[in-house]
Design a protein around this motif. Structure first.
Motif, PDB file in Angstrom:
ATOM      1  N   GLU A 135      -5.269 -21.796  12.550  1.00 50.05           N
ATOM      2  CA  GLU A 135      -4.239 -22.717  13.026  1.00 50.05           C
ATOM      3  C   GLU A 135      -3.376 -23.239  11.892  1.00 50.05           C
ATOM      4  OE1 GLU A 135      -6.035 -25.808  15.275  1.00 50.05           O
ATOM      5  OE2 GLU A 135      -6.808 -24.481  16.832  1.00 50.05           O
ATOM      6  N   LYS A 136      -3.983 -23.552  10.746  1.00 54.05           N
ATOM      7  CA  LYS A 136      -3.225 -24.137   9.635  1.00 54.05           C
ATOM      8  C   LYS A 136      -3.468 -23.476   8.289  1.00 54.05           C
ATOM      9  CE  LYS A 136      -2.689 -28.891  11.344  1.00 54.05           C
ATOM     10  NZ  LYS A 136      -2.904 -30.334  11.007  1.00 54.05           N
ATOM     11  N   SER A 137      -4.501 -22.644   8.177  1.00 55.19           N
ATOM     12  CA  SER A 137      -4.923 -22.165   6.858  1.00 55.19           C
ATOM     13  C   SER A 137      -4.714 -20.680   6.638  1.00 55.19           C
ATOM     14  CB  SER A 137      -6.408 -22.513   6.640  1.00 55.19           C
ATOM     15  OG  SER A 137      -6.592 -23.911   6.709  1.00 55.19           O
ATOM     16  N   ILE A 138      -4.190 -19.972   7.635  1.00 56.22           N
ATOM     17  CA  ILE A 138      -3.878 -18.549   7.489  1.00 56.22           C
ATOM     18  C   ILE A 138      -2.449 -18.339   7.974  1.00 56.22           C
ATOM     19  CG2 ILE A 138      -4.425 -16.205   8.268  1.00 56.22           C
ATOM     20  CD1 ILE A 138      -7.350 -17.095   8.495  1.00 56.22           C
ATOM     21  N   SER A 139      -1.640 -17.687   7.157  1.00 58.68           N
ATOM     22  CA  SER A 139      -0.225 -17.521   7.508  1.00 58.68           C
ATOM     23  C   SER A 139      -0.004 -16.401   8.503  1.00 58.68           C
ATOM     24  CB  SER A 139       0.597 -17.257   6.238  1.00 58.68           C
ATOM     25  OG  SER A 139       0.666 -18.423   5.436  1.00 58.68           O
ATOM     26  N   GLY A 140      -0.826 -15.361   8.451  1.00 60.88           N
ATOM     27  CA  GLY A 140      -0.652 -14.248   9.373  1.00 60.88           C
ATOM     28  C   GLY A 140      -1.668 -13.153   9.116  1.00 60.88           C
ATOM     29  N   TYR A 141      -1.575 -12.087   9.927  1.00 62.74           N
ATOM     30  CA  TYR A 141      -2.527 -10.982   9.845  1.00 62.74           C
ATOM     31  C   TYR A 141      -1.785  -9.649   9.822  1.00 62.74           C
ATOM     32  CZ  TYR A 141      -6.374 -14.147  11.144  1.00 62.74           C
ATOM     33  OH  TYR A 141      -7.302 -15.162  11.179  1.00 62.74           O
ATOM     34  N   ILE A 142      -2.314  -8.739   9.023  1.00 56.68           N
ATOM     35  CA  ILE A 142      -1.905  -7.336   9.046  1.00 56.68           C
ATOM     36  C   ILE A 142      -3.165  -6.540   9.352  1.00 56.68           C
ATOM     37  CG2 ILE A 142      -0.846  -5.434   7.749  1.00 56.68           C
ATOM     38  CD1 ILE A 142       0.196  -7.642   5.791  1.00 56.68           C
ATOM     39  N   THR A 143      -3.060  -5.551  10.228  1.00 54.25           N
ATOM     40  CA  THR A 143      -4.268  -4.792  10.568  1.00 54.25           C
ATOM     41  C   THR A 143      -3.940  -3.349  10.917  1.00 54.25           C
ATOM     42  OG1 THR A 143      -6.242  -4.728  11.984  1.00 54.25           O
ATOM     43  CG2 THR A 143      -4.182  -5.469  13.002  1.00 54.25           C
ATOM     44  N   THR A 144      -4.875  -2.463  10.615  1.00 52.89           N
ATOM     45  CA  THR A 144      -4.802  -1.071  11.052  1.00 52.89           C
ATOM     46  C   THR A 144      -5.665  -0.849  12.288  1.00 52.89           C
ATOM     47  OG1 THR A 144      -6.529  -0.572   9.426  1.00 52.89           O
ATOM     48  CG2 THR A 144      -4.262  -0.112   8.777  1.00 52.89           C
ATOM     49  N   ASN A 145      -6.273  -1.900  12.817  1.00 54.64           N
ATOM     50  CA  ASN A 145      -7.145  -1.780  13.989  1.00 54.64           C
ATOM     51  C   ASN A 145      -6.334  -1.625  15.272  1.00 54.64           C
ATOM     52  OD1 ASN A 145      -9.207  -2.224  12.190  1.00 54.64           O
ATOM     53  ND2 ASN A 145      -9.614  -4.322  12.837  1.00 54.64           N
ATOM     54  N   TYR A 146      -6.920  -0.900  16.247  1.00 57.71           N
ATOM     55  CA  TYR A 146      -6.269  -0.715  17.546  1.00 57.71           C
ATOM     56  C   TYR A 146      -6.675  -1.779  18.564  1.00 57.71           C
ATOM     57  CZ  TYR A 146      -6.447   4.126  15.657  1.00 57.71           C
ATOM     58  OH  TYR A 146      -6.387   5.242  14.864  1.00 57.71           O
ATOM     59  N   ASP A 147      -7.824  -2.395  18.385  1.00 54.93           N
ATOM     60  CA  ASP A 147      -8.408  -3.275  19.397  1.00 54.93           C
ATOM     61  C   ASP A 147      -7.609  -4.568  19.540  1.00 54.93           C
ATOM     62  OD1 ASP A 147      -9.678  -5.470  17.614  1.00 54.93           O
ATOM     63  OD2 ASP A 147     -10.303  -3.591  16.702  1.00 54.93           O
ATOM     64  N   MET A 148      -8.026  -5.412  20.496  1.00 54.30           N
ATOM     65  CA  MET A 148      -7.284  -6.634  20.845  1.00 54.30           C
ATOM     66  C   MET A 148      -7.957  -7.898  20.314  1.00 54.30           C
ATOM     67  SD  MET A 148      -4.671  -5.660  22.839  1.00 54.30           S
ATOM     68  CE  MET A 148      -4.304  -7.004  23.961  1.00 54.30           C
ATOM     69  N   PHE A 149      -8.849  -7.763  19.353  1.00 55.19           N
ATOM     70  CA  PHE A 149      -9.590  -8.929  18.877  1.00 55.19           C
ATOM     71  C   PHE A 149      -8.668 -10.042  18.393  1.00 55.19           C
ATOM     72  CE2 PHE A 149     -11.506 -11.180  15.222  1.00 55.19           C
ATOM     73  CZ  PHE A 149     -12.505 -11.859  15.892  1.00 55.19           C
ATOM     74  N   LEU A 150      -7.713  -9.711  17.546  1.00 57.19           N
ATOM     75  CA  LEU A 150      -6.859 -10.744  16.964  1.00 57.19           C
ATOM     76  C   LEU A 150      -5.949 -11.378  18.010  1.00 57.19           C
ATOM     77  CD1 LEU A 150      -5.917  -9.087  13.546  1.00 57.19           C
ATOM     78  CD2 LEU A 150      -7.510 -10.976  13.950  1.00 57.19           C
TER      79      LEU A 150
END
Length: 360
Positions: A135-150
């Motif tokens: 919510e406040k401590s991670i700016s974003g995500y990059i992933t090579t995963n196909y799944d919907m976890f994030l």
């Protein structure tokens, strides 16, 4: 040095670069080879189905998996699609829903991943903590995963699937998920075969530029990957090759690898030398080895932005719309940043001259 020492060096909250190791941990999903083994077995129905496909590539069985597996995936897709058309018994999705241009293999692969994605309750507390710090401590995500976890974990984040989304949609660089190898939400976007990777590499110029921008602005934490992962290796070598020696030194402090070791009683923070060219040139980076990822998440939570990142993205997006479209209207209402009683869709950001305040 401790994890806190590493995090305290960050000038801003980081991006997480997420690999398959994280969703194997939290959803029990197979690795790339395990995924292909499942579909190889559906085609050939043999204990040695995957081995047969490996032999069919003409490569040595000792070949680099990153070279071997895309070729295997190409062969499996061809055979699976033929069998899917001829034998309705292997279908798990409605064939009428597919067009003549769709690959049944990709849609069945997406359905399979979705069907086996089950949260491992042993890590429920870790997952809950990751959601909180995002919510406040991670700016974003990059992933090579196909799944919907994030996407499921972070509904307030905007998701971009494949290079096409990143190229044609305005990105704000905060509270966003970049799924650079596609997603099961859009099966045709999945990068898995040799042809897919060739196409991906042919068109990766804009994506590489976007990633470089993120790497310049944010610390990057690689989690769920091995240090020998080819995708990460290509990215690091490309970035280092684009920088001068002084700039490389800055990146060395910003790139953090998380290594999982189930026997690690206490976290270990070490410096390691990442080989660049024939093992004769290196850059130094930081590796954190641990068994309990919550130790990392708690330390990340100590570095917070003043506002939730999803709200910052909303403001940034609306400011962008305001600048490029004179007829655009802001949609965010003023409220306390953590007010859970107001829907994000009801928030409005009003832009006006400071000397002419409005009562609206």
């Amino acid at each position: 040095m401790t994890i806190r020492d590493v995090i305290s060096r960050f000038e801003t909250t980081p991006f997480l670069f997420v690999g398959s190791g994280l969703t194997r941990r939290y959803l029990g999903l197979p690795n790339w080879e395990g995924l292909l083994d499942h579909f190889a077995h559906e085609v050939k129905n043999s204990r040695h189905s995957l081995l047969e496909y490996k032999i069919s590539t003409g490569l040595s069985l000792n070949s680099d998996p990153d070279v071997m597996l895309p070729k295997v995936a190409e062969l499996i897709e061809h055979d699976y699609n033929l069998k899917w058309i001829r034998n309705p018994g292997i279908r798990h999705i409605n064939g009428e829903a597919l067009s003549s241009k769709d690959s049944p293999f990709r849609y069945e692969l997406a359905q399979y991943i979705m069907s086996i994605s089950k949260v491992n309750e042993n890590y429920a507390d870790e997952i809950k903590l990751l959601r909180k710090v995002s919510e406040k401590s991670i700016s974003g995500y990059i992933t090579t995963n196909y799944d919907m976890f994030l996407e499921n974990l972070l509904p307030g984040y905007k998701c971009y699937i494949g290079q096409k989304d990143i190229l044609f949609e305005p990105v704000q660089g905060i509270a966003e998920i970049y799924k650079i190898h596609g997603s099961i939400a859009r099966p045709e976007s999945i990068v898995i075969t040799e042809t897919d990777y060739d196409e991906f590499n042919r068109k990766k110029g804009y994506l590489s530029a976007k990633l470089l921008t993120i790497f310049v602005e944010y610390p990057i934490i690689f989690i769920g990957y091995s240090m020998s992962d080819k995708d990460i290796d290509n990215i690091i070598k490309w970035i280092v090759g684009s920088l001068d020696r002084d700039q490389v030194q800055v990146f060395q402090e910003r790139f953090i690898f998380i290594n999982y070791d189930e026997d690690a009683a206490e976290p270990r923070v070490e410096t390691f030398f990442y080989p660049l060219k024939g093992n004769h040139e290196y850059v130094t980076m930081t590796a954190i080895t641990l068994a309990d990822f919550s130790l990392l998440y708690r330390e990340l939570g100590c570095k917070e932005r003043k506002l939730p990142v999803r709200l910052l993205r909303r403001f940034k997006s609306e400011l962008y719309d305001f600048v490029v479209d004179k007829d655009s209207a802001a949609k965010s209402k003023v409220a306390m940043p953590d007010d859970r009683h107001i829907s994000e869709d009801d928030l409005i950001l009003k832009i006006a001259r400071a000397d002419k305040p409005s009562s609206d």
